[in-house]
Design a protein around this motif. Structure first.
Motif, PDB file in Angstrom:
ATOM      1  N   ASN A 183       0.384  13.970 -11.631  1.00  0.00           N
ATOM      2  CA  ASN A 183       1.859  13.931 -11.760  1.00  0.00           C
ATOM      3  C   ASN A 183       2.472  13.047 -10.690  1.00  0.00           C
ATOM      4  OD1 ASN A 183       1.850  15.668 -13.979  1.00  0.00           O
ATOM      5  ND2 ASN A 183       1.551  17.418 -12.577  1.00  0.00           N
ATOM      6  N   ILE A 184       1.940  13.168  -9.449  1.00  0.00           N
ATOM      7  CA  ILE A 184       2.461  12.304  -8.370  1.00  0.00           C
ATOM      8  C   ILE A 184       2.109  10.844  -8.663  1.00  0.00           C
ATOM      9  CG2 ILE A 184       2.403  11.824  -5.890  1.00  0.00           C
ATOM     10  CD1 ILE A 184       1.841  14.724  -5.372  1.00  0.00           C
ATOM     11  N   LYS A 185       0.909  10.607  -9.163  1.00  0.00           N
ATOM     12  CA  LYS A 185       0.499   9.226  -9.461  1.00  0.00           C
ATOM     13  C   LYS A 185       1.450   8.637 -10.519  1.00  0.00           C
ATOM     14  CE  LYS A 185      -3.873   9.417  -7.396  1.00  0.00           C
ATOM     15  NZ  LYS A 185      -4.102   8.880  -6.071  1.00  0.00           N
ATOM     16  N   VAL A 239       0.864  -1.184   0.000  1.00  0.00           N
ATOM     17  CA  VAL A 239       0.000   0.000   0.000  1.00  0.00           C
ATOM     18  C   VAL A 239       0.894   1.225   0.000  1.00  0.00           C
ATOM     19  CG1 VAL A 239      -1.715   1.337   1.293  1.00  0.00           C
ATOM     20  CG2 VAL A 239      -1.953  -1.145   1.106  1.00  0.00           C
ATOM     21  N   LEU A 240       0.663   2.101  -0.960  1.00  0.00           N
ATOM     22  CA  LEU A 240       1.493   3.294  -1.085  1.00  0.00           C
ATOM     23  C   LEU A 240       0.704   4.501  -0.600  1.00  0.00           C
ATOM     24  CD1 LEU A 240       4.340   3.670  -2.135  1.00  0.00           C
ATOM     25  CD2 LEU A 240       3.384   4.486  -4.281  1.00  0.00           C
ATOM     26  N   GLY A 241       1.249   5.185   0.407  1.00  0.00           N
ATOM     27  CA  GLY A 241       0.529   6.303   1.018  1.00  0.00           C
ATOM     28  C   GLY A 241      -0.144   5.800   2.278  1.00  0.00           C
ATOM     29  N   PHE A 257     -14.124   3.717   0.019  1.00  0.00           N
ATOM     30  CA  PHE A 257     -14.824   4.870   0.589  1.00  0.00           C
ATOM     31  C   PHE A 257     -14.448   5.037   2.055  1.00  0.00           C
ATOM     32  CE2 PHE A 257     -16.916   3.339  -3.081  1.00  0.00           C
ATOM     33  CZ  PHE A 257     -17.273   4.487  -3.772  1.00  0.00           C
ATOM     34  N   SER A 258     -14.482   6.254   2.496  1.00  0.00           N
ATOM     35  CA  SER A 258     -14.040   6.571   3.856  1.00  0.00           C
ATOM     36  C   SER A 258     -15.226   6.528   4.825  1.00  0.00           C
ATOM     37  CB  SER A 258     -13.421   7.959   3.848  1.00  0.00           C
ATOM     38  OG  SER A 258     -13.200   8.399   5.156  1.00  0.00           O
ATOM     39  N   PRO A 259     -15.092   5.986   6.029  1.00  0.00           N
ATOM     40  CA  PRO A 259     -13.941   5.248   6.562  1.00  0.00           C
ATOM     41  C   PRO A 259     -13.900   3.804   6.028  1.00  0.00           C
ATOM     42  CG  PRO A 259     -15.646   5.502   8.255  1.00  0.00           C
ATOM     43  CD  PRO A 259     -16.163   6.169   7.027  1.00  0.00           C
ATOM     44  N   THR A 309      -7.703   6.395  -6.730  1.00  0.00           N
ATOM     45  CA  THR A 309      -8.120   7.750  -7.105  1.00  0.00           C
ATOM     46  C   THR A 309      -9.634   7.918  -6.966  1.00  0.00           C
ATOM     47  OG1 THR A 309      -8.221   9.352  -8.892  1.00  0.00           O
ATOM     48  CG2 THR A 309      -8.308   7.052  -9.551  1.00  0.00           C
ATOM     49  N   SER A 310     -10.056   9.142  -6.583  1.00  0.00           N
ATOM     50  CA  SER A 310     -11.496   9.375  -6.483  1.00  0.00           C
ATOM     51  C   SER A 310     -12.062   9.765  -7.836  1.00  0.00           C
ATOM     52  CB  SER A 310     -11.830  10.515  -5.528  1.00  0.00           C
ATOM     53  OG  SER A 310     -10.910  10.659  -4.529  1.00  0.00           O
ATOM     54  N   ALA A 311     -11.256  10.434  -8.656  1.00  0.00           N
ATOM     55  CA  ALA A 311     -11.867  10.992  -9.862  1.00  0.00           C
ATOM     56  C   ALA A 311     -10.969  11.039 -11.104  1.00  0.00           C
ATOM     57  CB  ALA A 311     -12.372  12.400  -9.558  1.00  0.00           C
ATOM     58  N   MET A 326       3.460  -1.251   3.937  1.00  0.00           N
ATOM     59  CA  MET A 326       2.872   0.088   3.787  1.00  0.00           C
ATOM     60  C   MET A 326       3.995   1.125   3.733  1.00  0.00           C
ATOM     61  SD  MET A 326       0.116   2.061   6.241  1.00  0.00           S
ATOM     62  CE  MET A 326       1.145   2.278   7.696  1.00  0.00           C
ATOM     63  N   LYS A 327       3.978   1.877   2.638  1.00  0.00           N
ATOM     64  CA  LYS A 327       5.055   2.871   2.477  1.00  0.00           C
ATOM     65  C   LYS A 327       4.469   4.270   2.381  1.00  0.00           C
ATOM     66  CE  LYS A 327       8.451   4.492  -0.939  1.00  0.00           C
ATOM     67  NZ  LYS A 327       8.509   5.748  -0.264  1.00  0.00           N
ATOM     68  N   ASP A 328       5.129   5.198   3.039  1.00  0.00           N
ATOM     69  CA  ASP A 328       4.772   6.606   2.863  1.00  0.00           C
ATOM     70  C   ASP A 328       6.031   7.358   2.470  1.00  0.00           C
ATOM     71  OD1 ASP A 328       2.068   8.255   3.716  1.00  0.00           O
ATOM     72  OD2 ASP A 328       3.857   9.525   3.755  1.00  0.00           O
ATOM     73  N   ALA A 329       5.860   8.635   2.062  1.00  0.00           N
ATOM     74  CA  ALA A 329       7.018   9.421   1.651  1.00  0.00           C
ATOM     75  C   ALA A 329       7.735  10.002   2.866  1.00  0.00           C
ATOM     76  CB  ALA A 329       6.570  10.535   0.716  1.00  0.00           C
ATOM     77  N   THR A 330       6.978  10.196   3.938  1.00  0.00           N
ATOM     78  CA  THR A 330       7.594  10.841   5.102  1.00  0.00           C
ATOM     79  C   THR A 330       7.360  10.024   6.370  1.00  0.00           C
ATOM     80  OG1 THR A 330       5.611  12.043   5.790  1.00  0.00           O
ATOM     81  CG2 THR A 330       6.980  13.110   4.111  1.00  0.00           C
TER      82      THR A 330
HETATM   83  P1  NAD Z   1      -4.139  11.792   2.602  1.00  0.00           P
HETATM   84  O1  NAD Z   1      -3.667  13.148   2.320  1.00  0.00           O
HETATM   85  O2  NAD Z   1      -4.766  11.479   3.903  1.00  0.00           O
HETATM   86  O3  NAD Z   1      -2.930  10.751   2.414  1.00  0.00           O
HETATM   87  C1  NAD Z   1      -2.038  10.741   1.366  1.00  0.00           C
HETATM   88  C2  NAD Z   1      -0.764  10.123   1.898  1.00  0.00           C
HETATM   89  O4  NAD Z   1       0.093   9.861   0.798  1.00  0.00           O
HETATM   90  C3  NAD Z   1       0.012  11.024   2.860  1.00  0.00           C
HETATM   91  O5  NAD Z   1       0.321  10.321   4.026  1.00  0.00           O
HETATM   92  C4  NAD Z   1       1.268  11.370   2.077  1.00  0.00           C
HETATM   93  O6  NAD Z   1       2.402  11.528   2.912  1.00  0.00           O
HETATM   94  C5  NAD Z   1       1.402  10.163   1.183  1.00  0.00           C
HETATM   95  N1  NAD Z   1       2.190  10.389  -0.014  1.00  0.00           N
HETATM   96  C6  NAD Z   1       2.174  11.463  -0.839  1.00  0.00           C
HETATM   97  N2  NAD Z   1       3.047  11.275  -1.848  1.00  0.00           N
HETATM   98  C7  NAD Z   1       3.634  10.080  -1.656  1.00  0.00           C
HETATM   99  C8  NAD Z   1       4.610   9.343  -2.354  1.00  0.00           C
HETATM  100  N3  NAD Z   1       5.174   9.818  -3.441  1.00  0.00           N
HETATM  101  N4  NAD Z   1       4.961   8.143  -1.872  1.00  0.00           N
HETATM  102  C9  NAD Z   1       4.402   7.658  -0.761  1.00  0.00           C
HETATM  103  N5  NAD Z   1       3.484   8.319  -0.060  1.00  0.00           N
HETATM  104  C10 NAD Z   1       3.085   9.512  -0.491  1.00  0.00           C
HETATM  105  O7  NAD Z   1      -5.131  11.434   1.407  1.00  0.00           O
HETATM  106  P2  NAD Z   1      -6.320  10.375   1.356  1.00  0.00           P
HETATM  107  O8  NAD Z   1      -7.573  11.041   1.759  1.00  0.00           O
HETATM  108  O9  NAD Z   1      -5.899   9.141   2.025  1.00  0.00           O
HETATM  109  O10 NAD Z   1      -6.434  10.125  -0.211  1.00  0.00           O
HETATM  110  C11 NAD Z   1      -5.540   9.335  -0.921  1.00  0.00           C
HETATM  111  C12 NAD Z   1      -6.120   8.988  -2.284  1.00  0.00           C
HETATM  112  O11 NAD Z   1      -7.379   8.360  -2.077  1.00  0.00           O
HETATM  113  C13 NAD Z   1      -6.384  10.180  -3.178  1.00  0.00           C
HETATM  114  O12 NAD Z   1      -6.171   9.779  -4.507  1.00  0.00           O
HETATM  115  C14 NAD Z   1      -7.861  10.461  -2.937  1.00  0.00           C
HETATM  116  O13 NAD Z   1      -8.463  11.122  -4.011  1.00  0.00           O
HETATM  117  C15 NAD Z   1      -8.389   9.068  -2.804  1.00  0.00           C
HETATM  118  N6  NAD Z   1      -9.643   8.932  -2.077  1.00  0.00           N
HETATM  119  C16 NAD Z   1      -9.922   9.661  -0.957  1.00  0.00           C
HETATM  120  C17 NAD Z   1     -11.125   9.483  -0.285  1.00  0.00           C
HETATM  121  C18 NAD Z   1     -11.434  10.250   0.977  1.00  0.00           C
HETATM  122  O14 NAD Z   1     -12.582  10.221   1.425  1.00  0.00           O
HETATM  123  N7  NAD Z   1     -10.468  10.888   1.580  1.00  0.00           N
HETATM  124  C19 NAD Z   1     -12.055   8.547  -0.757  1.00  0.00           C
HETATM  125  C20 NAD Z   1     -11.754   7.801  -1.891  1.00  0.00           C
HETATM  126  C21 NAD Z   1     -10.555   7.999  -2.539  1.00  0.00           C
END
Ligand code: NAD
Length: 712
Positions: free
Chosen positions: A422-424, A335-337, A469-471, A445-447, A358-362
Motif C-alpha cells: 500500500n505504501i509502495k 532515492v525515496l526512503g 543487498f545490505s550493506p 522491494t525484497s519480495a 534523497m527524500k524521506d517522509a520524516t
Molecule cells: P528502513 O526501515 O531502514 O527504511 C525505510 C525508510 O523509508 C525509512 O527511513 C522511512 O522513514 C522511509 N519512508 C517510509 N515511508 C516513506 C514515504 N512514504 N516516503 C518517503 N520515505 C518513506 O528499511 P530498509 O531496510 O532500508 O528497506 C527498504 C526497502 O528495501 C524495503 O522494501 C525492503 O524490503 C527492501 N530491502 C531491504 C533489505 C535489507 O537488508 N534491509 C535488502 C533488500 C531490500
C-alpha cells in the motif's frame, strides 16, 4: 630494416632503440596469448641479431592497458597438466632470453600491467610507470585458483622481498605506480603534467615513449647504471635476515597461517604459491622455475581453478549491458526512503558522479540517512580509499529533502520505503504527479512481485525491480527484475545505472523470490531441518563454511533476520509447495514470538554481545527446537550428505549422474524436495552436457555464459 609489423606488435627503430608497440587488433585490452609469445620470439631474435638495434622498449598502443594478463582461454584449451606446464616453460624460455640479452629491454608501463603482463615487464631490465589513476601492477592469478606461471614467483622476490612477493601473489591485489616504485617493482615514475592534471592520453603515451627511449639508450651506452642495491632499508634488512633459516621459517609459517585462516585450506593455489616461492628461495632459480611450471600445471587442472575462472567469466558477462544503450541517459537519481537501503543506494551513486535527490517522509529519517552516508564516506577516507576532498565532492552531489519538488528533474527513481504494497502504491502515485515522462521507476522491494507494484503505476513499462543487498556499499550483486510489461529500454537504463554504481548486475524474471531468495530459501529450509535433527548451530555453520560458503547457514539466518526469513518462507511455500518443504516453518514463527529475530534483536540462533564480536549459541532457541520440533534423522546424516542436502548448485563439478543417484536416495528418505528435475535427469544421461560452459561450445547443455578472451 628493423621495422617489423606483426599482428599484435608493431616495431620501429628510433635512434638505435627498437620500440615495440603492443596493440592486439579488435580487442580493448592486450593479453598474453600464444600468438603474442610467438611474436616476442621473432622480436627477441631480431633484437639479438640486428647490429643497428642497441636496446628495446616495450610499450602499449592502447592507453589504459599495458598487458592485462595472460589469455585464460589459452589455459582452458589445455586438456592435460603437461600441456599447461609446457605453456609456462615456453614463457620462461622467452622471458629468460630477454632477461639475459646483452641489449637492455625497458618496459614503459601505463594502464593495467597484471599477471602475465607484469611478468613480461619483470623480464625487462628496467621498468618505467606512469603515475596516474589507470596504472596498476599486480599478480592476480590466485583469484583464479592459479599461480603466476611466467616467472612471477621467482623474479618478484629478487626485485622486492619475499614478504612483498607473498603479499602480492597471495592476495592478488593491484598496486598503483607509486606504491610499485616503493616496493621495487618499478624503477622510475613519470607524471607528464604533475598530479591532478590530465591531458590527452596520446600525449602521455608519446611522452612515456620518449622517456623510455632515452633511458634504454642510456643503459645501452653505460651512461645509466641500474643499481638496485639501494633498496629500502626494510628490504635490505629483510634480504640479510632471509639468510637465517629461523627468519625464513617464521615468514612462511606466518603466511601459511594467514592463508589457512582466510581459506580454511579449501583453496590449493595459495598453498602452492608458498611452496613454489620457497623452493626458489631455498634451492635457487633452476628448481624454482621448474616448481613454478609444475605448480601452474597442477593448479590449472583443479576444480577450484575451473570454478573460479567460471565465476570470473560470469562476473565479466554481468558487467555488460545486454539491453544496449537506453534512450534515457540517467544523470540525476531520486532515492525515496533514507533508511538502511536508501542511504546505501545514495552512497554508491554520489561517488560515481550521479546527482542524487534523497527524500524521506520524516526529518529524523532523513537525518539518519545523511548520517549513514557521511559515516560510510568517512570510513572510506579512513581506509584511504578516497581523499577527504573527494568525500566533500561526493557529498556535494547529494540533495537531502522532505519534499517532492526536486523530483521534477530526476531521470530515475529508486524507491526504498517500507516493504508494504500500500505504501509502495501510494508513493508511486505521488511520484507520478511530479517526475518527468521519461523517468524510470525502480523499486528495491525484497519480495513483493514487481507485477503487483507496477499495477499501481500509470506507466508500468517504466517500472522495474532493482534489488540491492545490505550493506549496499559492500555487496557487489544487484538483481534487476523485469515484470512482463517492463520495456527493454527501461531495462537498459536500469542496468546502465547498476553498472555505473559498480555492481555485478544479473537480470531476472518476476518469479517468486526472484532469483537470489529463491535459491537461498531451498538451502535455508534444509538447514532448518538439520537443526531439527539436532545439529548444533555451530556445527551447521562449520559444515556450510567447510563446503565453501563464506558465511555459515545459521549465521546467515541471523543476519537476514529470522522474522524476514519467516515472511519470505511463508510466501515461497505457497508458490513452490513441497519443493521447499524442508524444515518446519513454525519454528521461525516461534523464534520470532520469543524475540529471537537474529543479530538485530541481539538474539537469534546465537546470542550477540553488544559492541563485541563474541557470541554463543542461543540455548533458549535450541530448547524451542528440541521441545517442539525435534526430528529423528531418517538417514543421510554424514557431514558430507548433510552438506549435499543443503546445496544443489555445483552440479557440473559433482556430476549430474552422481547427483541424481544421491537425490533419489534422499527422496526416499525425505520426499519431494529432493525429486530431481527433468533437466537434471536428462543431463545425468548425457554427462558431456554442463550447466556452465564458460563459453565453450563443446560443453553446451544448459544456460550459457559465453565469453572469450578474458585476461588473467
Ligand atoms: P528502513 O526501515 O531502514 O527504511 C525505510 C525508510 O523509508 C525509512 O527511513 C522511512 O522513514 C522511509 N519512508 C517510509 N515511508 C516513506 C514515504 N512514504 N516516503 C518517503 N520515505 C518513506 O528499511 P530498509 O531496510 O532500508 O528497506 C527498504 C526497502 O528495501 C524495503 O522494501 C525492503 O524490503 C527492501 N530491502 C531491504 C533489505 C535489507 O537488508 N534491509 C535488502 C533488500 C531490500
Amino acid at each position: 630494416v628493423a621495422a617489423g609489423n606483426h599482428v599484435h606488435t608493431k616495431c620501429k627503430l628510433v635512434d638505435g632503440v627498437y620500440v615495440i608497440t603492443l596493440d592486439s587488433p579488435n580487442v580493448k585490452v592486450n593479453t598474453l596469448n600464444t600468438l603474442l609469445m610467438d611474436e616476442f620470439r621473432t622480436i627477441v631474435n631480431e633484437v639479438d641479431s640486428n647490429p643497428s638495434i642497441e636496446a628495446a622498449v616495450l610499450i602499449s598502443g592502447k592507453p589504459g592497458c599495458f598487458i592485462a594478463g595472460a589469455d585464460i582461454t589459452m589455459i582452458e584449451n589445455c586438456k592435460t597438466k603437461e600441456e599447461v606446464i609446457s605453456l609456462s616453460k615456453a614463457g620462461h624460455e622467452i622471458f629468460k632470453r630477454m632477461e639475459n640479452s646483452r641489449k637492455p629491454y625497458v618496459a614503459a608501463i601505463q594502464g593495467s600491467c597484471l599477471g602475465g603482463g607484469l611478468e613480461t615487464a619483470l623480464a625487462c631490465h628496467y621498468r618505467i610507470a606512469v603515475k596516474d589513476s589507470k596504472t596498476g601492477l599486480g599478480l592476480p592469478e590466485v583469484m583464479l585458483g592459479l599461480l603466476p606461471g611466467g616467472g612471477g614467483t621467482q623474479r618478484t622476490p629478487k626485485l622486492t622481498s619475499v614478504p612483498t612477493t607473498l603479499d602480492l601473489a597471495l592476495t592478488g591485489k593491484t598496486v598503483k605506480a607509486d606504491k610499485a616504485k616503493k616496493l621495487g617493482l618499478v624503477d622510475l615514475l613519470v607524471s607528464p603534467l604533475g598530479p591532478g592534471l590530465s591531458q590527452p592520453a596520446d600525449n602521455t603515451m608519446k611522452y612515456l615513449e620518449n622517456v623510455a627511449v632515452q633511458i634504454a639508450k642510456d643503459i645501452a651506452t653505460g651512461k645509466l647504471k641500474v643499481d638496485r642495491s639501494k633498496k629500502g632499508l626494510v628490504d635490505k634488512v629483510m634480504a640479510t635476515a632471509m639468510k637465517w633459516d629461523f627468519v625464513k621459517n617464521m615468514i612462511f609459517k606466518k603466511a601459511k597461517e594467514q592463508v589457512m585462516k582466510a581459506s580454511r585450506g579449501l583453496y590449493p593455489a595459495p598453498l602452492k604459491i608458498l611452496e613454489v616461492v620457497r623452493t626458489g628461495v631455498d634451492k635457487g632459480p633452476i628448481e624454482g622455475y621448474e616448481a613454478e611450471a609444475q605448480g601452474f600445471g597442477e593448479l590449472a587442472m583443479t576444480p577450484q581453478s575451473k570454478g573460479l575462472i567460471g565465476l570470473f567469466r560470469g562476473q565479466t558477462e554481468c558487467k555488460k549491458n545486454r539491453f544496449g544503450k537506453s534512450k534515457v541517459d540517467v544523470k540525476t537519481i531520486g532515492v525515496l526512503g533514507a533508511g538502511l537501503m536508501g542511504a546505501g543506494i545514495v552512497q554508491v551513486s554520489i561517488d560515481k558522479g550521479y546527482n542524487v535527490v534523497m527524500k524521506d517522509a520524516t526529518n529524523p529519517g532523513l537525518y539518519r540517512g545523511v548520517g549513514q552516508i557521511q559515516t560510510g564516506l568517512a570510513n572510506a577516507v579512513k581506509r584511504k580509499r578516497i581523499s577527504a576532498l573527494q568525500k566533500d565532492k561526493y557529498l556535494s552531489n547529494l540533495l537531502p529533502t522532505l519534499s517532492y519538488d526536486h523530483f521534477k528533474n530526476v531521470d530515475c527513481v529508486i524507491e526504498a520505503v517500507f516493504e508494504d504494497i500500500n505504501i509502495k502504491h501510494k508513493v508511486i502515485k505521488e511520484l507520478e504527479a511530479v517526475i518527468p515522462e521519461h523517468c524510470i521507476l525502480a523499486t528495491n522491494t525484497s519480495a513483493i512481485p514487481i507485477t503487483k507494484i507496477a499495477a499501481g503505476s500509470r506507466r508500468p513499462e517504466k517500472v522495474i525491480g532493482m534489488h540491492y543487498f545490505s550493506p549496499v556499499d559492500k555487496m557487489q550483486l544487484l538483481e534487476i527484475i523485469r515484470h512482463p510489461g517492463t520495456s527493454e529500454d527501461t531495462a537498459a537504463a536500469a542496468v546502465a545505472v547498476g553498472l555505473r554504481q559498480g555492481k555485478v548486475v544479473i537480470t531476472v524474471g518476476d518469479g517468486p523470490g526472484f532469483y537470489t531468495t529463491r535459491i537461498l530459501s531451498t538451502m535455508l529450509s534444509e538447514a532448518v531441518r538439520l537443526l531439527q535433527e539436532g545439529v548444533d548451530p555451530k556445527d551447521l555453520d562449520n559444515m556450510t563454511k567447510q563446503f565453501g560458503f563464506p558465511v555459515g547457514a545459521a549465521t546467515l539466518a541471523d543476519e537476514v533476520g529470522i522474522d524476514v526469513g519467516s515472511h519470505i518462507a511463508v510466501d515461497l511455500a505457497k508458490a513452490f509447495g513441497d519443493r521447499i518443504a524442508g524444515g518446519d516453518l513454525g519454528i521461525m514463527q516461534d523464534l520470532v514470538k520469543a524475540g529471537f529475530m537474529g543479530r538485530k534483536s541481539g538474539k537469534g540462533f546465537y546470542v550477540y554481545e553488544k559492541g563485541t564480536k563474541n557470541r554463543d549459541v542461543n540455548q533458549d532457541a535450541v530448547q524451542i527446537l528440541k521441545d517442539k520440533y525435534s526430528l529423528e534423522p531418517k538417514g543421510a546424516n554424514t557431514v558430507e550428505d548433510q552438506q549435499l542436502r543443503m546445496v544443489s548448485r555445483w552440479v557440473d563439478q559433482f556430476g549430474a549422474d552422481k547427483l541424481v543417484k544421491k537425490m533419489e536416495e534422499f527422496q526416499g528418505l525425505y520426499g519431494a524436495p529432493f525429486k530431481p528435475a527433468q533437466t537434471l535427469i536428462d543431463m545425468a544421461k548425457d554427462t558431456s552436457k554442463k550447466f556452465h560452459t564458460n563459453g565453450r561450445d563443446d560443453l553446451k547443455g544448459g544456460p550459457v555464459a559465453k565469453t572469450t578472451n578474458v585476461p588473467l
